[in-house]
Design a protein around this motif. Structure first.
Motif, mmCIF file in Angstrom:
data_model
loop_
_atom_site.group_PDB
_atom_site.id
_atom_site.type_symbol
_atom_site.label_atom_id
_atom_site.label_comp_id
_atom_site.label_asym_id
_atom_site.label_seq_id
_atom_site.Cartn_x
_atom_site.Cartn_y
_atom_site.Cartn_z
ATOM 1 N N LEU A 1 13.780 -2.634 0.958
ATOM 2 C CA LEU A 1 12.504 -2.676 0.248
ATOM 3 C C LEU A 1 11.768 -1.356 0.410
ATOM 4 O O LEU A 1 11.221 -0.813 -0.555
ATOM 5 C CB LEU A 1 11.648 -3.828 0.775
ATOM 6 N N GLU A 2 11.768 -0.831 1.615
ATOM 7 C CA GLU A 2 11.124 0.460 1.864
ATOM 8 C C GLU A 2 11.755 1.557 1.020
ATOM 9 O O GLU A 2 11.059 2.381 0.423
ATOM 10 C CB GLU A 2 11.235 0.803 3.352
ATOM 11 N N LEU B 1 9.955 -2.389 -9.354
ATOM 12 C CA LEU B 1 11.189 -2.201 -8.590
ATOM 13 C C LEU B 1 12.384 -2.851 -9.277
ATOM 14 O O LEU B 1 13.529 -2.569 -8.924
ATOM 15 C CB LEU B 1 11.032 -2.787 -7.181
ATOM 16 N N ASN B 2 12.100 -3.739 -10.243
ATOM 17 C CA ASN B 2 13.155 -4.410 -11.013
ATOM 18 C C ASN B 2 14.145 -5.164 -10.122
ATOM 19 O O ASN B 2 15.368 -5.056 -10.284
ATOM 20 C CB ASN B 2 13.906 -3.393 -11.890
ATOM 21 N N PHE C 1 -4.754 7.387 -2.743
ATOM 22 C CA PHE C 1 -3.668 7.402 -1.765
ATOM 23 C C PHE C 1 -2.837 8.685 -1.864
ATOM 24 O O PHE C 1 -2.410 9.068 -2.945
ATOM 25 C CB PHE C 1 -2.746 6.198 -1.966
ATOM 26 N N ALA C 2 -2.600 9.316 -0.717
ATOM 27 C CA ALA C 2 -1.724 10.486 -0.636
ATOM 28 C C ALA C 2 -0.617 10.177 0.373
ATOM 29 O O ALA C 2 -0.897 9.828 1.526
ATOM 30 C CB ALA C 2 -2.502 11.722 -0.195
ATOM 31 N N PHE C 3 0.627 10.267 -0.078
ATOM 32 C CA PHE C 3 1.768 9.918 0.779
ATOM 33 C C PHE C 3 2.011 10.988 1.831
ATOM 34 O O PHE C 3 1.989 12.183 1.528
ATOM 35 C CB PHE C 3 3.019 9.740 -0.078
ATOM 36 N N ILE C 4 2.237 10.549 3.073
ATOM 37 C CA ILE C 4 2.520 11.483 4.163
ATOM 38 C C ILE C 4 3.966 11.366 4.635
ATOM 39 O O ILE C 4 4.686 12.362 4.673
ATOM 40 C CB ILE C 4 1.561 11.247 5.348
ATOM 41 N N GLN D 1 5.761 6.963 -7.197
ATOM 42 C CA GLN D 1 4.650 7.178 -8.123
ATOM 43 C C GLN D 1 4.069 5.844 -8.597
ATOM 44 O O GLN D 1 2.847 5.650 -8.596
ATOM 45 C CB GLN D 1 5.100 8.004 -9.312
ATOM 46 N N GLN D 2 4.959 4.912 -8.974
ATOM 47 C CA GLN D 2 4.478 3.609 -9.434
ATOM 48 C C GLN D 2 3.819 2.830 -8.294
ATOM 49 O O GLN D 2 2.834 2.112 -8.500
ATOM 50 C CB GLN D 2 5.635 2.789 -10.016
ATOM 51 N N PHE D 3 4.364 2.997 -7.081
ATOM 52 C CA PHE D 3 3.792 2.294 -5.932
ATOM 53 C C PHE D 3 2.379 2.795 -5.635
ATOM 54 O O PHE D 3 1.472 2.009 -5.351
ATOM 55 C CB PHE D 3 4.686 2.477 -4.707
ATOM 56 N N ILE D 4 2.166 4.109 -5.716
ATOM 57 C CA ILE D 4 0.838 4.666 -5.476
ATOM 58 C C ILE D 4 -0.139 4.186 -6.553
ATOM 59 O O ILE D 4 -1.301 3.880 -6.264
ATOM 60 C CB ILE D 4 0.899 6.202 -5.420
ATOM 61 N N LEU D 5 0.333 4.077 -7.790
ATOM 62 C CA LEU D 5 -0.528 3.554 -8.853
ATOM 63 C C LEU D 5 -0.918 2.110 -8.573
ATOM 64 O O LEU D 5 -2.048 1.699 -8.847
ATOM 65 C CB LEU D 5 0.181 3.657 -10.204
#
Length: 349
Positions: A199-200, A186-187, A218-221, A208-212
């Protein structure tokens, strides 16, 4: 003269040839990578056997490696820098049986993995990189963020050894936990104070980086998923579905410390999802509360009588201190060895 072939038929022909070429090139590249890794393993074997014959030991920076690097480069061209030759030797020492080398990993993968000092780390990253098909770039990031240490600190000694030998396999909700989650992508400067909404938004911008970082499956809904309960509206910060565990995963973000009220609220959310959102085949939902801090005693007391799957974890906005996590892991293994609990100061380090 016009082309007699129908346009749709021709497009199919062109696509079929393209797919065949792509597949063949991938297989050729994989074959070359596998052969290269095997060759470098045998070079390492030659070096070690040379040492065992009573000749010079090839420590990093030794005269032997320096001489080998220069002579091999002169005879065979690029690819034989001193560091490369050093890691060829280490490849053989780390994988005594060449059949244990993964065909999914390139020499560039092994070059990064062998930078780890601990055999447990080397074993873990080798298996995990192959399991999740990490690129070299993603491997570097996971090693830099100390993924092995963060996963290991949520397990006992047997769990740590299993983690190293088999990789991280998701079998139960607790396997989603890391100590801590690292959001350095997030730098955000350490001194900068974010609201939970900011933050959200940052996490959505870097989804993409958060899911990694969350891990495989994980699949985002949705974000701010609305639940209507008793005439009131409640909003879950982030909602995912986990395709391996087959359950909803609700994530709640906290800017500061996790409070007992946050745990009660998450329990409410999970009860709602279990009754209102789950369909046949879904397992019980999981809640993850991510906060900047958590109190171990509060967690113990607040979750003691709760049957829902609620995980509490810290997040960091910067890469963790490797020495701190290494000491924590060493203390964990030592405590298991002597069958003694960690001291309070150790567990909160």
């Amino acid at each position: 003269m016009s082309n007699p072939a129908q346009p749709d038929h021709y497009s199919g022909l062109l696509q079929g040839i393209g797919q065949r070429l792509h597949s063949a090139r991938q297989q050729a590249a994989q074959t070359v990578n596998t052969l290269l890794v095997q060759t470098y393993w045998h070079i390492g074997q030659h070096i070690v056997e040379f040492e065992q014959g009573g000749n010079e030991k090839a420590d990093y920076g030794s005269g032997l490696l320096d001489r080998l690097s220069k002579d091999l480069t002169a005879l065979h061209g690029k690819g034989f820098s001193r560091s490369n030759v050093f890691y060829m030797r280490k490849l053989y020492l780390s994988f005594q049986n060449s059949e244990t080398l993964s065909h999914k990993l390139s020499w560039s993968h092994y070059f990064e993995i062998l930078k780890a000092d601990d055999p447990l780390e080397i074993s873990f990253y080798t298996r995990q990189a192959a399991l999740e098909n990490w690129s070299v770039r993603e491997l570097k990031r996971q090693m830099k963020s100390l993924l092995f240490h963060r996963l290991a600190l949520s397990k006992d000694k047997q769990g740590v050894l299993q983690l190293a030998s088999q990789g991280h396999e998701l079998q139960q909700p607790e396997d989603l936990l890391k100590e801590p989650f690292v959001l350095e992508f997030l730098n955000i400067p350490q001194s900068h104070v974010l609201t939970e909404t900011q933050l959200e938004q940052k996490l959505i911008d870097h989804l993409q980086q958060f899911i990694l970082e969350l891990g495989k499956g994980f699949a985002f809904i949705a974000r701010q998923y609305r639940m209507s309960i008793g005439g009131k509206h409640f909003y879950a910060d982030l909602l995912f579905y986990h395709r391996i565990l087959k359950c909803f995963v609700v994530i709640d973000l906290k800017r500061g410390a996790i409070d007992h009220q946050d745990i009660g609220q998450m329990n409410l959310y999970l009860n709602y999802f279990a009754k209102e959102e789950n369909v046949e085949g879904d397992n019980q939902p999981v809640g993850i509360i991510l906060g900047a801090y958590k109190d171990h005693f509060l967690v113990e007391y607040a979750t003691a009588s709760i049957t829902n799957n609620i995980l509490l974890a810290k997040y960091l906005l910067y890469l963790p201190d490797k020495d701190v996590l290494r000491r924590q892991l060493e203390k964990l293994l030592l405590a298991e060895q002597w069958d003694e609990p960690l001291a309070e100061s150790d567990s909160n380090e």
